[in-house]
Design a protein around this motif. Structure first.
Motif, mmCIF file in Angstrom:
data_model
loop_
_atom_site.group_PDB
_atom_site.id
_atom_site.type_symbol
_atom_site.label_atom_id
_atom_site.label_comp_id
_atom_site.label_asym_id
_atom_site.label_seq_id
_atom_site.Cartn_x
_atom_site.Cartn_y
_atom_site.Cartn_z
ATOM 1 N N TYR A 40 -33.521 -28.529 26.752
ATOM 2 C CA TYR A 40 -32.531 -27.630 27.802
ATOM 3 C C TYR A 40 -33.052 -26.233 27.633
ATOM 4 O O TYR A 40 -32.888 -25.431 28.633
ATOM 5 C CB TYR A 40 -31.202 -28.004 27.606
ATOM 6 C CG TYR A 40 -30.681 -29.322 28.409
ATOM 7 C CD1 TYR A 40 -31.755 -30.405 28.542
ATOM 8 C CD2 TYR A 40 -29.393 -29.400 29.101
ATOM 9 C CE1 TYR A 40 -31.323 -31.669 28.954
ATOM 10 C CE2 TYR A 40 -29.269 -30.634 29.585
ATOM 11 C CZ TYR A 40 -29.940 -31.594 29.913
ATOM 12 O OH TYR A 40 -29.531 -32.568 30.474
ATOM 13 N N MET A 41 -32.650 -25.748 26.301
ATOM 14 C CA MET A 41 -32.553 -24.479 26.305
ATOM 15 C C MET A 41 -34.094 -23.527 26.403
ATOM 16 O O MET A 41 -33.902 -22.243 26.718
ATOM 17 C CB MET A 41 -32.129 -23.786 24.667
ATOM 18 C CG MET A 41 -31.610 -22.652 24.337
ATOM 19 S SD MET A 41 -30.936 -22.529 22.780
ATOM 20 C CE MET A 41 -32.449 -22.410 21.869
ATOM 21 N N THR A 42 -35.106 -24.309 26.159
ATOM 22 C CA THR A 42 -36.194 -23.582 25.935
ATOM 23 C C THR A 42 -37.224 -23.890 27.224
ATOM 24 O O THR A 42 -38.152 -23.114 27.500
ATOM 25 C CB THR A 42 -36.984 -23.762 24.557
ATOM 26 O OG1 THR A 42 -37.436 -25.140 24.549
ATOM 27 C CG2 THR A 42 -36.373 -23.327 23.550
ATOM 28 N N GLY A 43 -36.813 -24.946 27.550
ATOM 29 C CA GLY A 43 -37.872 -25.597 28.814
ATOM 30 C C GLY A 43 -38.797 -26.110 28.429
ATOM 31 O O GLY A 43 -40.175 -26.391 29.074
ATOM 32 N N ARG A 44 -39.349 -26.384 27.106
ATOM 33 C CA ARG A 44 -40.305 -27.057 26.417
ATOM 34 C C ARG A 44 -39.881 -28.135 25.692
ATOM 35 O O ARG A 44 -38.689 -28.329 25.502
ATOM 36 C CB ARG A 44 -41.069 -25.866 25.159
ATOM 37 C CG ARG A 44 -41.680 -24.743 25.929
ATOM 38 C CD ARG A 44 -41.858 -23.557 24.739
ATOM 39 N NE ARG A 44 -42.566 -24.397 23.655
ATOM 40 C CZ ARG A 44 -42.893 -23.423 22.691
ATOM 41 N NH1 ARG A 44 -42.552 -22.114 22.388
ATOM 42 N NH2 ARG A 44 -43.554 -24.067 21.461
ATOM 43 N N THR A 45 -40.970 -29.097 25.440
ATOM 44 C CA THR A 45 -40.484 -30.150 24.476
ATOM 45 C C THR A 45 -40.138 -29.763 22.990
ATOM 46 O O THR A 45 -40.722 -28.902 22.513
ATOM 47 C CB THR A 45 -41.753 -31.322 24.472
ATOM 48 O OG1 THR A 45 -42.907 -30.611 23.865
ATOM 49 C CG2 THR A 45 -42.113 -31.683 25.853
ATOM 50 N N TYR A 46 -39.171 -30.680 22.533
ATOM 51 C CA TYR A 46 -39.000 -30.649 21.004
ATOM 52 C C TYR A 46 -40.064 -30.611 20.141
ATOM 53 O O TYR A 46 -40.502 -29.893 19.403
ATOM 54 C CB TYR A 46 -37.943 -31.488 20.513
ATOM 55 C CG TYR A 46 -37.516 -31.627 19.181
ATOM 56 C CD1 TYR A 46 -36.584 -30.284 18.641
ATOM 57 C CD2 TYR A 46 -37.627 -32.397 18.203
ATOM 58 C CE1 TYR A 46 -36.431 -30.220 17.188
ATOM 59 C CE2 TYR A 46 -37.324 -32.602 16.913
ATOM 60 C CZ TYR A 46 -36.486 -31.399 16.650
ATOM 61 O OH TYR A 46 -36.248 -31.407 15.281
ATOM 62 N N THR A 47 -41.044 -31.465 20.545
ATOM 63 C CA THR A 47 -42.248 -31.903 19.838
ATOM 64 C C THR A 47 -43.140 -30.403 19.688
ATOM 65 O O THR A 47 -43.904 -30.439 18.644
ATOM 66 C CB THR A 47 -43.082 -32.906 20.629
ATOM 67 O OG1 THR A 47 -42.338 -33.991 20.626
ATOM 68 C CG2 THR A 47 -44.456 -33.328 19.737
ATOM 69 N N SER A 48 -43.204 -29.759 20.574
ATOM 70 C CA SER A 48 -43.981 -28.524 20.576
ATOM 71 C C SER A 48 -43.756 -27.699 19.535
ATOM 72 O O SER A 48 -44.504 -26.766 19.075
ATOM 73 C CB SER A 48 -43.850 -27.974 22.067
ATOM 74 O OG SER A 48 -42.802 -27.208 22.344
ATOM 75 N N PHE A 49 -42.636 -27.431 18.961
ATOM 76 C CA PHE A 49 -42.084 -26.743 17.928
ATOM 77 C C PHE A 49 -42.466 -27.441 16.525
ATOM 78 O O PHE A 49 -42.033 -26.678 15.548
ATOM 79 C CB PHE A 49 -40.635 -26.569 18.058
ATOM 80 C CG PHE A 49 -40.127 -25.793 19.191
ATOM 81 C CD1 PHE A 49 -40.224 -24.225 19.115
ATOM 82 C CD2 PHE A 49 -39.827 -26.199 20.269
ATOM 83 C CE1 PHE A 49 -39.941 -23.565 20.208
ATOM 84 C CE2 PHE A 49 -39.528 -25.509 21.219
ATOM 85 C CZ PHE A 49 -39.480 -23.995 21.492
ATOM 86 N N ARG A 50 -42.794 -28.619 16.642
ATOM 87 C CA ARG A 50 -43.102 -29.389 15.499
ATOM 88 C C ARG A 50 -44.354 -29.255 14.653
ATOM 89 O O ARG A 50 -45.281 -30.073 15.508
ATOM 90 C CB ARG A 50 -42.630 -30.951 15.427
ATOM 91 C CG ARG A 50 -40.936 -30.992 15.624
ATOM 92 C CD ARG A 50 -40.520 -32.604 16.147
ATOM 93 N NE ARG A 50 -41.279 -33.355 15.176
ATOM 94 C CZ ARG A 50 -40.959 -33.968 14.411
ATOM 95 N NH1 ARG A 50 -39.443 -33.725 13.735
ATOM 96 N NH2 ARG A 50 -41.400 -34.965 13.730
ATOM 97 N N THR A 51 -44.398 -28.162 13.877
ATOM 98 C CA THR A 51 -45.926 -28.096 13.354
ATOM 99 C C THR A 51 -46.248 -28.981 11.858
ATOM 100 O O THR A 51 -47.552 -29.217 11.677
ATOM 101 C CB THR A 51 -46.196 -26.458 13.164
ATOM 102 O OG1 THR A 51 -45.416 -26.220 12.211
ATOM 103 C CG2 THR A 51 -46.123 -25.967 14.563
ATOM 104 N N ASN A 52 -45.121 -29.008 11.333
ATOM 105 C CA ASN A 52 -45.109 -29.655 9.910
ATOM 106 C C ASN A 52 -46.128 -28.986 8.998
ATOM 107 O O ASN A 52 -46.955 -29.623 8.140
ATOM 108 C CB ASN A 52 -45.569 -31.270 10.368
ATOM 109 C CG ASN A 52 -44.541 -31.837 10.783
ATOM 110 O OD1 ASN A 52 -43.374 -31.836 10.533
ATOM 111 N ND2 ASN A 52 -44.708 -32.687 11.724
ATOM 112 N N LYS A 53 -46.236 -27.709 9.100
ATOM 113 C CA LYS A 53 -47.028 -26.837 8.078
ATOM 114 C C LYS A 53 -46.260 -26.415 6.971
ATOM 115 O O LYS A 53 -45.126 -25.975 7.115
ATOM 116 C CB LYS A 53 -47.687 -25.649 8.797
ATOM 117 C CG LYS A 53 -48.713 -25.873 10.004
ATOM 118 C CD LYS A 53 -49.150 -24.750 10.573
ATOM 119 C CE LYS A 53 -50.286 -25.009 11.528
ATOM 120 N NZ LYS A 53 -50.783 -23.773 12.445
#
Length: 302
Positions: free
Chosen positions: A170-183
């Protein structure tokens, strides 16, 4: 600060006493890594360190939040690193000790967490209202449409994770997945992980007895005192959900206790599945106190 010792393991395994012994050996305080023990109103149901234990060894992040306070693994990462690195309060010590069973909190400090935006108050209020009015199933269906990749892997019974993913969408207009890099991020100190475990039957027996002891110590009264705040994230957890059902007449006290025991055993299995993936953990039985202390001494070089 040169070395961070981490003591972890499933719930009720016996981390507290051994952690205190390590703290006394190294002459350091304990950095708590149990996400529910941060909340001051619920010490019984979270098996928080007692006043005597905290007097014996200083603890950070125990009873520091109110139930309505917003907190997250990302905030915990920042707060702990602020303690451990200059000019933090513990940065001048050669060693630090972190102990707990909240896997995401431990991973956040040891490996870093993805740079997921902090949710603003308006978005948090909106999703909280929608959850209350429409229920989890409706939000899950929306998550399936907005972020099908995360929908496939999320624990669909974990209300907090489902709602948080939607908050980000809702807040970003992006998927939650797109922020998950797991680095994994590098830390300016060594990390030594100590895992504690027992045979399953022994662990389950300890869980059952601990729940019974919590009831003896006043869990029902504690749950009753926080029941008016039952909608907050901090209470969406094993122990309080079941007690709220009892207080609202949906089950007997015996049924609530049995359910707490069963759900705690299930959580214990999830913890072990998560922890067993980490090859950096050196495993011990909690009764192997001398072996653990010798291992700590070896790694500390003292």
């Amino acid at each position: 600060m040169e070395t961070l010792f981490v003591v972890t393991g499933p719930t009720a395994v016996g981390k507290t006493e051994l952690t205190l012994r390590i703290a006394e050996l190294l002459g350091v305080p304990v950095v708590n890594a149990d996400s529910r023990q941060l909340y001051r109103e619920i010490p019984i149901g979270t098996a928080a360190p007692t006043a005597e234990q905290q007097e014996r060894v200083r603890h950070y992040f125990v009873g520091t939040l109110g139930l309505a306070d917003y907190y997250s693994a990302s905030k915990y990462e920042n707060d702990v690193l602020g303690l451990l690195t200059p000019p933090g309060e513990l940065s001048s010590m050669p060693y630090a000790l972190m102990s707990g069973g909240s896997m995401m909190y431990i991973d956040a400090v040891c490996d870093g967490i993805d740079d997921i935006p902090t949710v603003d108050d308006d978005t948090r209020s909106l999703l909280k209202h929608r959850l209350e009015e429409e229920g989890l199933e409706r939000l899950l269906e929306e998550l399936r449409l907005l972020d099908p990749e995360y929908y496939r892997i999320v624990d669909r019974k974990n209300t907090r994770r489902v709602v948080h993913a939607l908050e980000i969408c809702y807040m970003t207009g992006r998927t939650y997945t797109s922020f998950r890099t797991n680095k994994r991020r590098e830390r300016p100190f060594k990390i030594v992980k100590i895992g504690l475990n027992r045979e399953r039957e022994e662990l389950y027996l300890r869980i059952n007895k601990r729940v019974e002891k919590m009831v003896e110590d006043g869990l029902v009264e504690e749950a009753r005192s926080v029941h008016p705040m039952k909608g907050v994230n901090a209470l969406d957890t094993v122990g309080y959900r079941e007690m709220f059902d009892y207080l609202e007449g949906r089950c007997s006290l015996d049924e609530a206790v049995t359910r707490i025991q069963g759900n705690t055993r299930r959580y214990c299995r999830k913890q072990l599945t998560w922890l067993k993936r980490d090859e950096r953990i050196r495993w011990f039985h909690p009764d192997e106190e001398q072996e653990v202390l010798s291992y700590v001494t070896e790694k500390a070089g003292v």
